[in-house]
Design a protein around this motif. Structure first.
Motif, mmCIF file in Angstrom:
data_model
loop_
_atom_site.group_PDB
_atom_site.id
_atom_site.type_symbol
_atom_site.label_atom_id
_atom_site.label_comp_id
_atom_site.label_asym_id
_atom_site.label_seq_id
_atom_site.Cartn_x
_atom_site.Cartn_y
_atom_site.Cartn_z
ATOM 1 N N UNK A 175 0.836 -1.201 0.000
ATOM 2 C CA UNK A 175 0.000 0.000 0.000
ATOM 3 C C UNK A 175 0.870 1.250 0.000
ATOM 4 N N UNK A 176 0.358 2.331 -0.565
ATOM 5 C CA UNK A 176 1.090 3.596 -0.563
ATOM 6 C C UNK A 176 1.103 4.165 0.850
ATOM 7 N N UNK A 177 2.253 4.537 1.391
ATOM 8 C CA UNK A 177 2.316 4.996 2.784
ATOM 9 C C UNK A 177 1.595 6.312 3.046
ATOM 10 N N UNK A 178 1.429 7.147 2.015
ATOM 11 C CA UNK A 178 0.765 8.436 2.211
ATOM 12 C C UNK A 178 -0.749 8.292 2.161
ATOM 13 N N UNK A 179 -1.255 7.715 1.099
ATOM 14 C CA UNK A 179 -2.712 7.656 0.898
ATOM 15 C C UNK A 179 -3.334 6.348 1.388
ATOM 16 N N UNK A 180 -2.496 5.334 1.685
ATOM 17 C CA UNK A 180 -2.951 3.990 2.071
ATOM 18 C C UNK A 180 -3.702 3.281 0.951
ATOM 19 N N UNK A 181 -3.665 3.827 -0.262
ATOM 20 C CA UNK A 181 -4.282 3.156 -1.399
ATOM 21 C C UNK A 181 -3.377 2.024 -1.885
ATOM 22 N N UNK A 182 -3.945 1.008 -2.525
ATOM 23 C CA UNK A 182 -3.131 -0.092 -3.050
ATOM 24 C C UNK A 182 -2.069 0.429 -4.015
ATOM 25 N N UNK A 183 -0.876 -0.169 -3.937
ATOM 26 C CA UNK A 183 0.218 0.225 -4.812
ATOM 27 C C UNK A 183 0.318 -0.647 -6.048
ATOM 28 N N UNK A 184 1.508 -0.686 -6.649
ATOM 29 C CA UNK A 184 1.675 -1.335 -7.950
ATOM 30 C C UNK A 184 1.290 -2.802 -7.964
ATOM 31 N N UNK A 185 1.739 -3.570 -6.968
ATOM 32 C CA UNK A 185 1.481 -5.012 -6.980
ATOM 33 C C UNK A 185 -0.018 -5.312 -6.921
ATOM 34 N N UNK A 186 -0.764 -4.767 -5.942
ATOM 35 C CA UNK A 186 -2.207 -5.037 -5.944
ATOM 36 C C UNK A 186 -2.942 -4.431 -7.137
ATOM 37 N N UNK A 187 -2.424 -3.334 -7.703
ATOM 38 C CA UNK A 187 -3.044 -2.768 -8.915
ATOM 39 C C UNK A 187 -2.980 -3.792 -10.048
ATOM 40 N N UNK A 188 -1.785 -4.324 -10.283
ATOM 41 C CA UNK A 188 -1.639 -5.325 -11.341
ATOM 42 C C UNK A 188 -2.440 -6.587 -11.022
#
Length: 587
Positions: free
Chosen positions: A399-412
């Motif tokens: 997860x992105x540490x700033x927004x807590x949104x999923x990052x590259x791995x969960x996006x893919x």
């Protein structure tokens, strides 16, 4: 006796219309509701007038039996697929409950399986004698027949009937379906019903679905079973299955980003099962011989009706005289009649909430897993918590540490799962314009605030049930829309970003339309206000590609979006890009 009622009963003068119910998960017919009618040329054609007259004549039970057999016979004659939903009055249910063999003989005569039958009770008509109805349903359910409560929310008893009778299905009154997309109060009511249904192990059906907007909103709220004129009108001879056109009108069910990618089905393991008639002494021997058994499910015609837990059962048997008292009785006397049963397709985070819910007095070692109410295995709480913990660690790591949104791995991962399920979606790359000069001019704290504002805007304008929002890093985001109104949602993001600027910029900078600062070459210039460029790639079930290849295809669209001033959207259809590539190669 009313001569009209007498004539109807003597001449079997009732008919049936059949209205389809569809399952949005499979885009197929789930079953049909049989709607009884009196003679078309008489005053008792409508069901309300027909049963009112029968009640005045004291002939409700015979009329219920006639309507039941007529519906079963017509269903068998037309070989209609799926479940058959038949309305019964409480009097009719009590009559059948006292003579379940009569029901079975009718079904056998017409070669209809009991498991295909669902009795519907109208909530408004349910008697106050719940114990009598429960007893009747026990006998009916022993045949494998299911129960539905109709018109939930329209009667005085409200949720009591649901709690008292534990139906397999609940049908929400059409009042709550009508224009639900424009009424947030109705939608909150429906979402609450869906949550309660998961805990109560009931399936929710919405009646009165008349528009595409209603259907889409209901599917998004988590309801899979739909009925109404939009799906199909009642007909004397419905087409077996829906026409291709009608099937395509059923919204596709999609799922929110999954904290856990596994489901309860993956936890299920085979286990010895019992019947309620199994002798207590036999169960004692089983537990003594199998020290590894924590619980044994009790089934009737493949459906769980109870559970025997090792510790509680053996404790009971250790009490003086208790063994002698129960040794000749069946396990029906000692089983837990309200075991936790979870649907196989529930995500593990949802299962965890059910298992550890505050309304449960204690957390047991094992629970039952079922598919549409049919037993498939037992599952261990230890295995559940282990899987959930592993998934949460995985998601937090990426997860992105700033927004807590999923990052590259969960996006893919999310995009590739959508592709593997042959889902259509719109992949959007969102780039924040003029972020670097804003960040340099106002400082990193204000820059982080701007990114958080934009992340919130994207999340608020995406559907929490079917869309996905991720943060690639820096000022780049990804939104995957499965909602058909994705263009309107992007337009709303543009509006919200214009409003958010007022909290991010000083008044003087807003008035001059940007920040006056020096660029990397030392030249003083005005940098425009923050905006977003959205590059959208419309993907119609791109089964032959993967997430990495879609990212390649979206790159030139990003350049087009960035070339425009202010908030901008550029879009392409993947099919059009493929056609252009083929044309270029051919020429």
């Amino acid at each position: 006796m009313n001569p009209l009622i007498q004539s109807i009963l003597e001449n079997d003068a009732v008919s049936c219309l059949f209205q389809p119910l569809v399952d949005a998960r499979t885009r197929s017919v789930f079953g049909y509701e049989a709607l009884s009618r009196g003679p078309s040329d008489g005053p008792l054609h409508s069901p309300l007038a027909l049963f009112d007259a029968a009640e005045q004549a004291g002939q409700v039970a015979p009329l219920d039996i006639l309507c039941f057999e007529t519906a079963v016979a017509r269903r068998a004659e037309m070989d209609l697929p799926g479940r058959l939903f038949i309305n019964l009055t409480p009097v009719g249910l009590l009559t059948f409950g006292q003579a379940p063999d009569r029901v079975l003989r009718i079904l056998e005569r017409h070669k209809v399986a009991p498991a295909d039958l669902v009795f519907e009770l109208t909530e408004q008509a349910i008697l106050d004698d719940y114990q009598a109805i429960r007893n009747a349903m026990k006998n009916i359910r022993s045949l494998g027949i299911s129960l539905a409560i109709d018109d939930l929310g329209s009667g005085y008893s409200n949720l009591r009937a649901w709690s008292e009778l534990c139906p397999d299905f609940v049908k929400i009154d059409r009042y709550f379906t009508s224009c639900v997309q424009d009424d947030p109060v109705k939608m909150e009511f429906i979402r609450a019903i869906v949550d309660m249904a998961r805990a109560a192990r009931s399936l929710v059906i919405t009646e009165g679905v008349e528009t595409a907007e209603e259907a889409g909103e209901l599917v998004e709220a988590g309801i899979n079973l739909l009925q109404g004129y939009y799906i199909g009108r009642p007909a004397e001879r419905p087409t077996p299955g829906l026409s291709d056109t009608a099937v395509m009108r059923v919204p596709t069910v999609a799922h929110e980003f999954e904290i856990t990618t596994s489901t309860a089905r993956q936890l299920a393991f085979e286990q010895q099962t019992l019947h309620p008639d199994t002798p207590v002494d036999q169960v004692v021997r089983v537990f003594h011989d199998r020290v590894d058994l924590a619980a044994l499910p009790v089934l009737v015609r493949g459906r769980p009706v109870g559970v025997i837990r090792r510790s509680e059962f053996l404790d009971q048997m250790s009490i003086p005289l208790r063994r002698e008292l129960y040794s000749r009785r069946s396990i029906d006397a000692l089983m837990d009649r309200a075991p936790l049963v979870v649907e196989a397709d529930l995500r593990l985070d949802q299962v965890s909430r059910l298992v550890t819910g505050a309304n449960r007095e204690r957390v047991h070692e094992q629970f039952i897993v079922a598919d549409q109410g049919v037993y498939i295995g037992m599952a261990s709480v230890i295995d559940l918590l282990r899987h959930v913990t592993q998934e949460q660690i995985r998601v937090a790591r990426y997860s992105n540490p700033l927004t807590s949104l999923p990052g590259n791995v969960p996006i893919y991962d999310w995009i590739n799962r959508a592709i593997s399920r042959e889902r259509s979606f719109v992949l959007c790359h969102v780039d924040v314009d003029n972020f670097k000069p804003f960040n340099d001019f106002y400082g990193y704290a204000k820059g982080d605030e701007a990114l958080m504002q934009i992340a919130n805007i994207l999340v608020e304008n995406a559907s929490p049930k079917v869309d996905f929002v991720g943060h690639v890093g820096g000022d780049d985001f990804v939104v995957v829309f499965q909602t058909p109104d994705w263009r309107e949602r992007v337009a709303k993001c543009f509006v919200d970003i214009v409003s958010a600027r007022r909290m991010l910029y000083r008044e003087a900078d807003l008035e001059q339309g940007g920040i006056v600062a020096r660029d990397r070459y030392g030249t003083e210039r005005t940098f425009p206000l923050l905006s977003i460029s959205v590059a959208a790639l419309e993907c119609a079930a791109p089964a032959e590609l993967n997430a990495e290849e879609l990212a390649y295809h979206i790159t030139p669209i990003k350049a087009r979006a960035k070339s425009q001033v202010g908030n901008a959207l550029a879009s392409e259809r993947l099919a059009d890009l493929a056609l252009r590539a083929e044309f270029k190669v051919a020429t």
